[in-house]
Design a protein around this motif. Structure first.
Motif, short mmCIF file in Angstrom:
data_model
loop_
_atom_site.label_atom_id
_atom_site.label_comp_id
_atom_site.label_asym_id
_atom_site.label_seq_id
_atom_site.Cartn_x
_atom_site.Cartn_y
_atom_site.Cartn_z
N LEU A 127 0.67 -1.21 0.22
CA LEU A 127 0.25 -0.17 0.55
C LEU A 127 1.14 1.44 -0.40
N PHE A 128 1.96 1.40 0.36
CA PHE A 128 2.53 1.97 0.76
C PHE A 128 3.34 2.52 -0.67
N LEU A 130 1.73 1.87 -3.40
CA LEU A 130 0.61 2.89 -4.16
C LEU A 130 0.65 3.99 -4.26
N GLY A 131 0.99 3.97 -2.39
CA GLY A 131 0.11 5.36 -2.14
C GLY A 131 0.81 6.94 -2.37
N SER A 134 1.28 7.22 -6.32
CA SER A 134 0.26 8.22 -6.74
C SER A 134 0.35 9.33 -6.67
N ILE A 135 1.44 9.65 -5.77
CA ILE A 135 1.74 11.62 -5.75
C ILE A 135 2.36 11.63 -7.06
N VAL A 137 1.37 11.44 -9.88
CA VAL A 137 1.24 12.55 -11.27
C VAL A 137 0.31 14.09 -10.69
N TYR A 138 0.78 14.44 -8.99
CA TYR A 138 0.64 15.77 -9.80
C TYR A 138 1.95 15.84 -10.39
N ILE A 141 1.23 16.90 -13.79
CA ILE A 141 -0.21 17.06 -13.89
C ILE A 141 0.11 18.48 -13.18
N LEU A 142 0.48 19.18 -12.48
CA LEU A 142 0.88 20.89 -11.76
C LEU A 142 2.21 21.04 -13.17
N LEU A 157 -3.47 16.58 -18.80
CA LEU A 157 -4.43 16.60 -18.82
C LEU A 157 -4.77 14.60 -18.81
N GLY A 160 -2.96 12.32 -16.42
CA GLY A 160 -3.27 12.01 -15.73
C GLY A 160 -4.77 10.85 -15.62
N ALA A 161 -5.30 11.59 -16.47
CA ALA A 161 -6.50 10.78 -17.20
C ALA A 161 -5.85 8.82 -17.07
N ILE A 164 -5.02 7.69 -13.70
CA ILE A 164 -6.26 6.54 -12.17
C ILE A 164 -6.40 5.96 -13.28
N GLU A 167 -4.87 2.91 -13.20
CA GLU A 167 -4.70 2.08 -11.45
C GLU A 167 -5.64 1.44 -10.51
#
Lengths: 348, 166
Positions: A127-128, A130-131, A134-135, A137-138, A141-142, A157, A160-161, A164, A167
């Motif tokens: 989970l660590f 994956l978590g 998943s950051i 992607v910021y 996008i940013l 964009l 990002g799509a 997500i 995932e």
């Protein structure tokens, strides 16, 4: 009091330095191998001028990128523009805190006691991973948004799509492994494959396929490299980046390839275990140290990545969404049911 | 150690919550909210709720906030006008009411919640194992019921978003 200090500060620090150093070196040379492999696939020579057979090319690249002028486009959101490369590369490296490269080792008798080569083993390691990833992607996008450029924004964009969407089936593919291993700890998952005498790729072949397709999509590589489709979007989210900031995006992409490959190795190919850990007459394979097996498996995945890039054309965006939501997601759900049923029948 | 990490994370969470509601640039709002969620995740991790910490990162930071960013970028909102109502008395009354509700919540939770130490690492109450077990045994009905509810919401959203057939 020395014992805790030495155990809690010195050893982890040494491990962090070694892991970061080795990773940076591997990632730098991955760019070189990518160019070489692509060159051989396309029947040309590839970089061969800097150093013997081109082996110093990554050094030259790094020097070039370091001394290049660092441009910030007018109208860009300056702080976010600077933050984005850091946001993408830090999670990529952070994930390696929990990737188990091998079992506890004495390094051929050099150390007084056996020490695990990985940084730490937490009971929610998966989970660590994956978590934290998943950051990432910021950053994309940013970076695309802050550049104040329509191609960057569209690339961001799309990315990002895409990330997500993919995932979700990736998570379900991983759940099928969890059902077989009964643990979220990456070390325990490898140990479960050792004690069940079976790599999870054999019962989980479908899950493995889904995982790797999603992994390729998550790293924005061919044939899912729409975020940086150069024929449509110039270079996508990193169009406006130059110099070392551009290099960070590039290094993060390669580091993420390593993350996906390492995770695939741990989840499906038995991590550091030798092939067929249950067949006694293959015992001579145990001569090869476990972390070499790990590295070989990861290298195999990396080669497949490069092979994809040399072979496949790019998907169209609607095709990408179609594959992700209408094929991979139902398949991965069915796979969870199937594997769950098998686990229930076998283990009672 | 645990207390210090908790204090730092709590201060960060409160400060950036204020930025989230006060700043004019919507992207800054979303980023501050992301920092709040990271701080919350750190708090969960430090009191031993490691599963919740990871889920907080994956679901809220990794997916929900990215969708927020998406909407803001697609609408291309660069900054928001300050919405002054021009009625200071009502504003003051509203603020007072909000503070009163906040104090009431703190008082009620302070009476009922378990003490800080009972959730520390090692008590095993917040692990994936414990949460999974309780979701599949004691809380099975609410768990399934909520998933049906979410499914209904999903279908509702699809119906609302669908174009009229010709």
């Amino acid at each position: 009091m020395d014992q805790p200090l030495y155990q809690f500060i010195v050893i982890p620090l040494v491990k962090i330095v070694v892991i970061l150093g080795v990773l940076s070196l591997i990632v730098a040379y991955l760019t070189f191998f990518e160019r070489k492999v692509l060159a051989y696939i396309q029947v040309r020579l590839g970089p061969n001028r800097v150093g013997p057979r081109g082996w110093l090319q990554p050094v030259a690249d790094a020097l070039k990128l370091l001394v290049k002028e660092d441009l910030v486009p007018g109208g860009a959101q300056k702080f976010v523009f600077m933050l984005a490369p850091a946001l993408i590369i830090v999670p990529a490296f952070l994930v390696f805190a929990v990737i188990p490269f091998g079992p506890a080792t004495r390094l051929f008798g050099l150390l007084p006691e056996a020490i695990p080569p990985y940084l730490t083993d937490v009971n929610i390691a998966l989970l660590f991973v994956l978590g934290i990833s998943s950051i990432g992607v910021y950053g994309i996008i940013l970076g695309g948004w802050a550049s104040n450029n329509k191609f960057s924004l569209m690339g961001a964009l799309r990315s990002g799509a895409q990330m997500i969407s993919y995932e979700v089936p990736m998570g379900f593919a991983i759940i099928s492994v969890l059902l077989m291993a009964g643990s979220l700890s990456l070390v325990k998952i490898v140990e479960a494959q050792q004690s069940s005498h079976l790599w999870f790729i054999f019962p989980g072949l479908l899950g493995f396929g889904i995982y790797f397709i999603c992994g390729v999509a998550e790293t924005n590589r061919n044939p899912f490299d729409l975020p940086e489709a150069e024929s449509e979007l110039v270079a996508g989210f990193h169009t406006e980046y130059s110099g070392m900031k551009f290099a960070f995006f590039f290094l993060a992409e390669y580091t993420n390839m390593l993350v996906v490959s390492s995770l695939a190795t741990v989840l499906f190919l038995g991590g550091w275990l030798r092939p067929f850990p249950n067949v006694a007459w293959l015992g001579f394979l145990g001569i090869v140290p476990p972390f070499v097996w790990f590295a070989l498996k990861v290298a195999g995945f990396i080669f497949v990545y490069l092979w994809f890039r040399g072979t496949f054309p790019r998907y169209r965006f609607d095709q990408l969404m179609h594959v992700g939501w209408k094929w991979l997601l139902p398949l991965s759900l069915a796979n969870v049911l199937l594997v769950g049923l098998i686990v229930l029948l076998v283990k009672g | 150690m645990v207390t210090y990490v908790f204090l730092v994370a709590a201060v960060v969470a409160v400060v950036f919550s204020l930025v989230t509601i006060a700043h004019r640039n919507p992207v800054v709002n979303v980023l501050s909210l992301a920092i709040v969620f990271f701080a919350l995740s750190a708090i969960y991790a430090v009191v031993g709720m490691d599963f919740l910490a990871a889920i907080q990162l994956i679901v809220y930071s990794g997916a929900v906030l990215v969708l927020f960013l998406f909407v803001i970028m697609l609408l291309n909102i660069r900054s928001v006008e300050r919405l002054g109502s021009g009625r200071p008395l009502q504003a003051a009354l509203g603020a007072a009411a909000a503070i009163a509700v906040g104090v009431a919540i703190v008082l009620v939770i302070g009476k009922q919640a378990p003490t800080f130490g009972s959730l520390l690492p090692g008590t095993g109450k917040g692990t994936a194992f414990a949460i999974g077990r309780s979701l599949m045994t004691t809380h099975l009905f609410p768990f399934e019921f909520i998933s049906v509810l979410l499914l209904a919401a999903l279908i509702g959203a699809l119906v609302l978003a669908r174009k009229e057939e010709r």
